[in-house]
Design a protein around this motif. Structure first.
Motif, short mmCIF file in Angstrom:
data_model
loop_
_atom_site.label_atom_id
_atom_site.label_comp_id
_atom_site.label_asym_id
_atom_site.label_seq_id
_atom_site.Cartn_x
_atom_site.Cartn_y
_atom_site.Cartn_z
N HIS A 200 15.17 6.39 -5.35
CA HIS A 200 14.54 6.30 -4.01
C HIS A 200 13.40 7.30 -3.75
CE1 HIS A 200 17.43 9.50 -3.41
NE2 HIS A 200 18.44 8.70 -3.16
N VAL A 201 12.32 7.15 -4.49
CA VAL A 201 11.17 8.05 -4.31
C VAL A 201 10.53 7.75 -2.95
CG1 VAL A 201 8.90 8.71 -5.20
CG2 VAL A 201 10.79 8.17 -6.77
N SER A 202 10.29 8.80 -2.18
CA SER A 202 9.80 8.58 -0.81
C SER A 202 8.40 9.14 -0.57
CB SER A 202 10.77 9.21 0.20
OG SER A 202 10.75 10.62 0.09
N THR A 203 7.90 9.97 -1.48
CA THR A 203 6.61 10.62 -1.22
C THR A 203 5.55 10.18 -2.23
OG1 THR A 203 7.19 12.50 -2.63
CG2 THR A 203 7.73 12.69 -0.29
N ALA A 204 4.31 10.15 -1.75
CA ALA A 204 3.19 9.84 -2.64
C ALA A 204 3.07 10.93 -3.71
CB ALA A 204 1.91 9.75 -1.83
N GLN B 105 1.73 4.20 2.00
CA GLN B 105 0.60 3.61 1.27
C GLN B 105 0.56 4.12 -0.16
OE1 GLN B 105 -1.23 1.17 2.16
NE2 GLN B 105 -0.64 1.02 4.31
N GLY B 106 0.89 5.41 -0.32
CA GLY B 106 0.92 5.99 -1.67
C GLY B 106 1.95 5.32 -2.56
N LEU B 107 3.09 4.97 -1.98
CA LEU B 107 4.14 4.29 -2.76
C LEU B 107 3.66 2.89 -3.18
CD1 LEU B 107 7.37 5.20 -0.72
CD2 LEU B 107 6.55 6.27 -2.83
N ILE B 108 2.97 2.21 -2.26
CA ILE B 108 2.48 0.86 -2.60
C ILE B 108 1.42 0.95 -3.70
CG2 ILE B 108 1.18 -1.11 -1.67
CD1 ILE B 108 2.63 -0.52 1.06
N THR B 109 0.55 1.94 -3.60
CA THR B 109 -0.44 2.16 -4.66
C THR B 109 0.26 2.44 -5.99
OG1 THR B 109 -1.95 3.08 -3.04
CG2 THR B 109 -2.41 3.59 -5.34
#
Lengths: 430, 311
Positions: free
Chosen positions: A238-242, A294-298
């Motif tokens: 569960h990574v939550s940060t860019a 947005q960072g996770l989507i990238t």
């Protein structure tokens, strides 16, 4: 949802098959006999077969979730292996890995065998993840070898981060010897402090203690470095940060033992959704800022995350009705998973559907070494039938879990599960 | 309804016109408080519960007095948060109140968001008397009323808020209210006690108290809680006084007219010197009286006591 035994012969007619192994999409019928794939091709004729019309629907591998909490033993009031299985089927999942933070925790070979035994007759495949340390206390390693032999597919102390770097290193080395991934809930608990939500402008506005992104980034960095230097297998949950996603992307180039997952809720929500103090959005790690989302989507586009994992964490209504400080961390997520990630990733961010399907099927199975040869004659049928275009409001009627702590209630999702086929069963979800 | 919102939960996003209306009404109730008979029948027959999950003396007394001056019936309920943690759920407490047909609830609770939570279970008017480290809207309104009394305006005023901003509901509500009313706000205190992202609320941060004194029309001095010492948040009282204390020597050095406020209770000799607290520049006791008038205005406007105008 209606759960029934598969007829001796069943044909899924006129559907579109997505084969995430061959990365192909084609129209074909699927014949299932005695729970096994008996044929895939155009216009299969079989007089006695029950026919299920799949026109306009996608047929693919049953989804696989590496991160769920079914609360058995100990908190059967929240979920059991049986009710969790129904939640899985409702979400299109045929295979799940259950976390060991039960009461007592799954920290012995006997406890692992107990789960395997209880799950045998249930309609989805349930794989226990064993605790890394005794009582999840972060000190002494469990009998990981014997636990693996009893059926433990990975090791984690789950919600409790392994704070002692030396213990984490030993766990990775021992897990590496056994060729199983070690999963560490990556939060520096000193930096997290008493944080209840993401630290940022929103936590300031709400007066809630913040949990800084650095708490996750720090711990992920330590774990990646240890996995790289010991050449062992690490799975980052569960990574939550860019910031953590960037580190994972970088270290992956140097060491191929690293895998990582992202949850639907860290992709769907941002911390502004907490402005109404919804305790169902109180999760660990916390829902982060829009920039992180947005960072996770990238990062998904860049291939940083192999898989989607729900971190399905049932809690009672009584607990979640408490004030924000007392409500426990976690949300259920199996039933809403596909509708959420399909909306965010495919509809709103143009990720190819094939990529999303891989993140729900072959990729998680590869991490755990599960069979991926699912669209082959003779294999046990483990399939899901989905309407990827269906738009609907998620409601209580979609929940099969014993708990209802879902922040998706009342939200618009895209993509509905129609049927899930697993272990000789047919779940008619729609 | 005389105000846009049914409850007073917080000042974030609270309409400017309604803050002005509350303050205007409060000034009219201030006149009532100067009469020999300090009581009006505005809320006769209405029942208010003061629900205090956290110890409070002055806020509770101020509310109680305001309620009595308006002729409302009041009930006090005090529960330490620890007993709540052990037994009865917040929902049950709320449901019990609901069952007793109460018109309004004044709540103090240690958890941010608790009054919002209460609105889900209770149909009464809810007034936030402080929710943890989040908001304390009635304090901010009485602070603004006191500033307006002194300066005859709020727009363009320069207000310094000094102390532990991170753990202060008074600071947050003051920020929301003052910014809405067109004042400028500068926060001053140890860097580790000022939220990293607070600039997004439209305030300035300056860690140099002498510069803030030179800049400001008024200072709102927050209480430094002694329990914050010893866990590394403040190195020592001596250090705090040297860097941020409002001492007589410091103010003497500046030779400047500046209004001094404090929400109380004060730690004399820590964040503020006695000579300052009791001196001519301080309006601390005006704040206390205005607190009663403000709370009368808030109760009156929210509970729709139309029958009797305060005049």
């Amino acid at each position: 949802m209606k759960l029934e035994k598969l007829s001796a012969s069943t044909i899924l007619r006129n559907g579109t098959i997505i084969d995430p192994v061959a990365e192909k999409q084609f129209k074909a019928d699927v014949l299932i006999e005695d729970g096994r794939i008996a044929g895939i091709g155009g216009q299969i004729n079989h007089e006695d077969a029950k026919s299920i019309d799949c026109s306009g629907l996608i047929i693919t591998h049953g989804f696989c979730d590496l991160h769920v909490h079914f609360r058995e033993p100990g908190r059967e009031d929240k979920e059991t292996l049986a009710t969790g299985s129904r939640a899985a089927l409702a979400g299109g999942f045929t295979r799940v890995c259950v976390m060991p933070n039960t009461d007592p925790p799954i920290d012995t070979p006997e406890a692992v065998a107990n789960i395997i035994d209880k799950a045998r007759e249930l309609p989805v495949h349930i794989h226990p993840i064993g605790a890394v340390t005794h009582q999840q206390q972060g000190r002494q390693l469990t009998e990981m070898g014997s636990m693996r032999d009893s059926g433990s597919v990975a090791f984690s102390d789950d919600g409790l981060p392994i704070t002692n770097g030396s213990v984490m290193r030993m766990a990775l080395e021992y897990g590496g010897m056994l060729n199983v991934p070690v999963i560490n809930h990556a939060e520096d608990i000193d930096l997290r402090n008493d944080g209840l939500m993401n630290e940022g402008a929103v936590s300031t506005r709400l007066g809630l203690p913040g949990n800084p992104a650095a708490a996750e980034i720090n711990m992920v960095h330590r774990d990646l470095e240890l996995a790289r230097t010991t050449s062992t297998r690490l799975h980052v949950p569960h990574v939550s940060t860019a910031g953590a996603a960037r580190l994972i992307g970088d270290l992956k180039k140097q060491h191929d033992g690293i895998s990582a997952e992202v949850t639907p809720h860290h992709l769907f929500f941002n911390d502004e959704d907490l402005l109404g103090f919804d305790t169902n959005l109180k999760v660990a790690p916390p829902i982060r800022s829009e920039a992180d989302r947005q960072g996770l989507i990238t990062a998904i586009r860049q291939g940083v995350f192999e898989c989607i994992a729900t971190d399905h964490a049932p809690h009672t209504t009584e607990e979640k009705e408490g004030t924000f400080d007392l409500a426990p961390f976690g949300m259920i997520g199996l039933e809403s998973c596909f509708g959420a990630v399909n909306r965010i990733l495919v509809n709103e961010n143009d990720l190819p559907l094939m990529e999303l399907i891989k993140m729900l099927t072959v990729n998680p199975r590869n991490i755990m070494g599960f069979d991926n040869d699912l669209l082959t004659v003779g294999e046990a049928a483990e399939l899901v039938v989905v309407d990827t275009g269906a738009e609907y409001e998620f409601s209580r009627a979609h929940i099969q879990s014993k708990s209802v702590n879902s922040p998706y209630l009342g939200r618009q999702l895209t993509g509905k599960i129609h049927y899930t086929i697993s272990k000789g069963n047919l779940a008619v979800v729609q | 309804m005389m105000l846009k919102n049914r409850h007073l939960l917080g000042l974030e996003g609270y309409p400017r016109a309604d803050i002005a209306k509350i303050i205007d009404t409060a000034f009219r109730f201030r006149e009532v408080l100067d009469r020999p008979v300090k009581k009006v029948p505005a809320l006769q027959g209405q029942t208010i519960v003061n629900l205090f999950f956290e110890n409070s003396t002055r806020t509770r007394i101020s509310f109680e007095l305001a309620q009595k001056r308006l002729s409302a019936d009041t009930v006090n309920f005090s529960a330490s948060s620890s007993s709540l943690k052990k037994g009865e759920s917040f929902k049950d407490t709320a449901k019990n109140i609901e069952a007793m047909k109460i018109d309004a609830v004044v709540m103090r609770h240690p958890t941010p968001g608790a009054p919002w939570h209460l609105t889900r279970f209770v149909d009464a008017v809810i007034i936030n008397a402080g929710d943890g480290t989040h908001e304390h809207p009635t304090q901010a309104i009485l602070d603004m009323m006191s500033l307006q009394e002194r300066f005859k305006r709020l727009k363009g005023l320069k207000i310094g808020i000094v102390g532990d901003i991170l753990h202060s509901r008074v600071a947050l509500s003051n920020i929301y209210g003052l910014i809405t009313m067109g004042a400028e706000v500068t926060l001053c205190g140890p860097a580790n006690l000022i939220p990293l992202h607070v600039g997004e609320l439209g305030v300035q941060v300056n860690h140099n108290i002498d510069e803030v004194i030179e800049w400001a029309d008024a200072l709102n001095i927050l209480r430094i809680q002694r329990e914050r010492m010893g866990i590394g948040l403040i190195p020592s009282i001596r250090e705090y006084r040297r860097l941020f204390g409002i001492t007589s020597e410091r103010l003497d050095r500046h030779q400047k007219e500046i209004v001094i406020m404090h929400p109380g209770p004060m730690n004399r000799g820590v964040e503020i010197d006695s000579q300052i607290a009791d001196g001519d520049q301080a309006i601390i006791l005006d704040q206390v009286l205005n607190g009663v008038a403000s709370r009368m205005a808030i109760l009156y406007l929210l509970m729709g006591g139309q029958e009797t105008k305060p005049e």
